[in-house]
Design a protein around this motif. Structure first.
Motif, mmCIF file in Angstrom:
data_model
loop_
_atom_site.group_PDB
_atom_site.id
_atom_site.type_symbol
_atom_site.label_atom_id
_atom_site.label_comp_id
_atom_site.label_asym_id
_atom_site.label_seq_id
_atom_site.Cartn_x
_atom_site.Cartn_y
_atom_site.Cartn_z
ATOM 1 N N SER A 99 0.641 -1.235 -0.375
ATOM 2 C CA SER A 99 -0.248 -0.069 0.199
ATOM 3 C C SER A 99 0.959 0.959 -0.150
ATOM 4 O O SER A 99 1.777 1.176 0.463
ATOM 5 N N ALA A 100 0.623 1.923 -0.214
ATOM 6 C CA ALA A 100 1.345 3.578 0.332
ATOM 7 C C ALA A 100 1.778 4.071 1.169
ATOM 8 O O ALA A 100 2.887 4.558 1.090
ATOM 9 N N THR A 101 1.276 3.739 1.944
ATOM 10 C CA THR A 101 1.457 3.937 3.746
ATOM 11 C C THR A 101 2.840 3.368 3.788
ATOM 12 O O THR A 101 3.350 3.308 3.993
ATOM 13 N N ALA A 102 1.890 1.408 3.220
ATOM 14 C CA ALA A 102 3.545 0.804 3.515
ATOM 15 C C ALA A 102 4.756 1.266 2.926
ATOM 16 O O ALA A 102 6.120 0.972 3.092
ATOM 17 N N ARG A 103 4.945 1.773 1.395
ATOM 18 C CA ARG A 103 5.972 2.212 0.551
ATOM 19 C C ARG A 103 6.362 3.213 1.467
ATOM 20 O O ARG A 103 7.476 3.116 1.678
ATOM 21 N N ASP A 104 5.213 4.289 1.821
ATOM 22 C CA ASP A 104 5.909 5.484 2.653
ATOM 23 C C ASP A 104 7.437 4.765 3.737
ATOM 24 O O ASP A 104 7.428 5.447 3.691
ATOM 25 N N ALA A 105 6.332 4.156 4.312
ATOM 26 C CA ALA A 105 7.366 3.183 5.513
ATOM 27 C C ALA A 105 8.564 3.570 5.240
ATOM 28 O O ALA A 105 8.912 3.314 6.060
ATOM 29 N N VAL A 106 8.713 2.132 3.865
ATOM 30 C CA VAL A 106 9.460 1.653 3.563
ATOM 31 C C VAL A 106 10.486 2.381 3.248
ATOM 32 O O VAL A 106 11.551 2.287 3.428
ATOM 33 N N ARG A 107 10.351 3.649 2.493
ATOM 34 C CA ARG A 107 11.115 4.315 2.248
ATOM 35 C C ARG A 107 11.419 5.097 3.029
ATOM 36 O O ARG A 107 13.184 5.956 2.633
ATOM 37 N N LEU A 108 12.173 5.731 4.012
ATOM 38 C CA LEU A 108 11.483 6.411 5.070
ATOM 39 C C LEU A 108 12.783 5.311 5.745
ATOM 40 O O LEU A 108 13.325 5.618 6.350
ATOM 41 N N ALA A 109 12.027 4.170 6.273
ATOM 42 C CA ALA A 109 13.506 3.311 6.316
ATOM 43 C C ALA A 109 14.651 3.154 5.597
ATOM 44 O O ALA A 109 15.900 2.971 6.570
ATOM 45 N N VAL A 110 14.287 2.678 4.938
ATOM 46 C CA VAL A 110 15.476 2.718 3.842
ATOM 47 C C VAL A 110 16.271 3.653 3.541
ATOM 48 O O VAL A 110 18.067 3.588 3.689
ATOM 49 N N GLU A 111 15.353 5.728 3.817
ATOM 50 C CA GLU A 111 16.112 6.863 3.986
ATOM 51 C C GLU A 111 17.423 6.491 4.592
ATOM 52 O O GLU A 111 18.836 7.238 5.062
ATOM 53 N N GLU A 112 16.276 6.401 6.307
ATOM 54 C CA GLU A 112 17.664 6.066 7.009
ATOM 55 C C GLU A 112 18.514 5.074 7.580
ATOM 56 O O GLU A 112 19.396 6.453 8.320
ATOM 57 N N ALA A 113 17.964 4.409 6.903
ATOM 58 C CA ALA A 113 19.477 3.351 7.289
ATOM 59 C C ALA A 113 20.336 4.184 6.899
ATOM 60 O O ALA A 113 22.069 3.826 6.673
ATOM 61 N N SER A 114 19.838 4.499 5.085
ATOM 62 C CA SER A 114 21.606 4.731 4.088
ATOM 63 C C SER A 114 21.714 5.641 4.647
ATOM 64 O O SER A 114 23.279 5.684 4.477
ATOM 65 N N VAL A 115 21.073 7.042 4.915
ATOM 66 C CA VAL A 115 22.024 8.161 5.288
ATOM 67 C C VAL A 115 22.692 7.890 6.501
ATOM 68 O O VAL A 115 23.875 8.620 6.977
#
Length: 64
Positions: free
Chosen positions: A32-48
């Protein structure tokens, strides 16, 4: 289901490619869009965090 894997050098210039890979993986499983947003945030935070602190004082290495 096809496995998605991406490896780049851990630099901020490669962040968009990592985020796009995460988006593709989410779309592949019908997230879902909500799940995609959560995954994006997690990937972004971990990657940075890895890019900023993981190779502190040395040349950037890989991030997968």
């Amino acid at each position: 289901m096809q496995q998605l894997r991406i490896t780049r050098t851990a630099t901020l210039e490669n962040l968009p490619a990592l985020l796009e890979a995460a988006e593709q993986a989410c779309m592949q499983v019908g997230a879902s869009a909500t799940a995609r947003d959560a995954v994006r945030l997690a990937v972004e935070e971990a990657s940075v965090n890895i890019m900023t602190h993981g190779y502190d004082g040395t040349a950037p290495g890989p991030i997968t």
